[in-house]
Design an enzyme around this catalytic site. Structure first.
Site, mmCIF file in Angstrom:
data_model
loop_
_atom_site.group_PDB
_atom_site.id
_atom_site.type_symbol
_atom_site.label_atom_id
_atom_site.label_comp_id
_atom_site.label_asym_id
_atom_site.label_seq_id
_atom_site.Cartn_x
_atom_site.Cartn_y
_atom_site.Cartn_z
ATOM 1 N N ILE A 78 0.905 -1.152 0.000
ATOM 2 C CA ILE A 78 0.000 0.000 0.000
ATOM 3 C C ILE A 78 0.944 1.202 0.000
ATOM 4 C CG2 ILE A 78 -0.215 -0.082 2.552
ATOM 5 C CD1 ILE A 78 -3.010 1.111 2.282
ATOM 6 N N SER A 79 0.720 2.146 -0.911
ATOM 7 C CA SER A 79 1.654 3.258 -1.083
ATOM 8 C C SER A 79 1.672 4.171 0.139
ATOM 9 C CB SER A 79 1.271 4.060 -2.328
ATOM 10 O OG SER A 79 1.052 3.213 -3.422
#
Ligand code: SAH
Length: 206
Positions: free
Chosen positions: A45-46
């Site tokens: 997840i960025s």
């Protein structure tokens, strides 16, 4: 906001979409740190700071809004939820079936908490070919970077539209955030917005 993001709409979306809902419970305690976190299958997840900066850049294009959005790399669906909160017309593509299904479950849960859930369409497929059935898109955002921008993304970008994507430059492993604007006369204008680090863009589906 600490990372320099100023757009109140973007900050509002970050405050509304709860990031801990998109990671495993064991990682929920780290969900509000500005770091990327594993979501399985070697993907992440960025970082929220980067996600918000990219969405701010998208909204700072010629039209000043997101319009119809194409996202490449749904992952766990976090950014898709933010985009949906801001635009209501989002198509998001993921090439790994298990992550596509995980994102679907995450967004279904979120839907129960948020009234008036927007039209976020999750597509299982190879994002390198974009999603022609709903093209053109006013904004295109990629959460994975390759050595060049796939031609399909450029073809599916509407006049007046903006694309924001990480692009490998020079030494392998170095990525630069690239902005591509399609001017109303159809011509393209490139600019760059600093170094980033995203997972690689890969072709095909698994
Ligand atoms: N948007 C996510 C980020 C996920 S990481 C978030 O909100 O955190 C990037 C994702 O891009 C990975 O899940 C990876 O599988 C996916 N990806 C890489 N190449 C792709 C391609 N060609 N088409 C679709 N998805 C791709």
């Amino acid at each position: 906001a600490e990372q320099g993001v100023q757009d109140p709409m973007v900050l509002g979306a970050m405050g509304t979409i709860e990031r801990h809902r998109f990671v495993d419970t064991a990682l929920a305690g780290q969900a509000y740190e500005d770091t990327s976190l594993p979501i399985g299958l070697g993907q992440t997840i960025s970082k929220p700071g980067v996600v918000s900066r990219m969405i701010e850049l998208l909204r700072n294009g010629q039209t000043g809004k997101l319009g119809r959005v194409l996202e490449i790399g749904t992952g766990c669906g976090y950014q898709a939820a933010l985009l949906g909160h801001l635009s209501r017309r989002v198509v998001s593509i993921e090439r790994l079936r298990d992550l596509h299904l995980k994102a679907r479950a995450n967004l279904d849960t979120l839907r129960q908490h948020l009234p008036e859930w927007p039209d976020v369409r999750l597509v299982y497929g190879d994002g390198m070919i974009g999603h022609a059935p709903l093209a053109p898109y006013d904004t295109i955002i990629a959460a994975a970077g390759g050595a060049s921008l796939p031609q399909a993304w450029i073809d599916q970008l509407a006049p007046g539209g903006r694309l924001v994507a990480p692009l490998e430059e020079g030494r392998a492993g170095t990525q630069v955030l690239t902005i591509l604007d399609r001017l109303p006369d159809g011509s393209l204008q490139h600019s760059r917005a600093g170094a980033v680090l995203f997972v690689p863009l890969k072709s095909g589906t698994t």
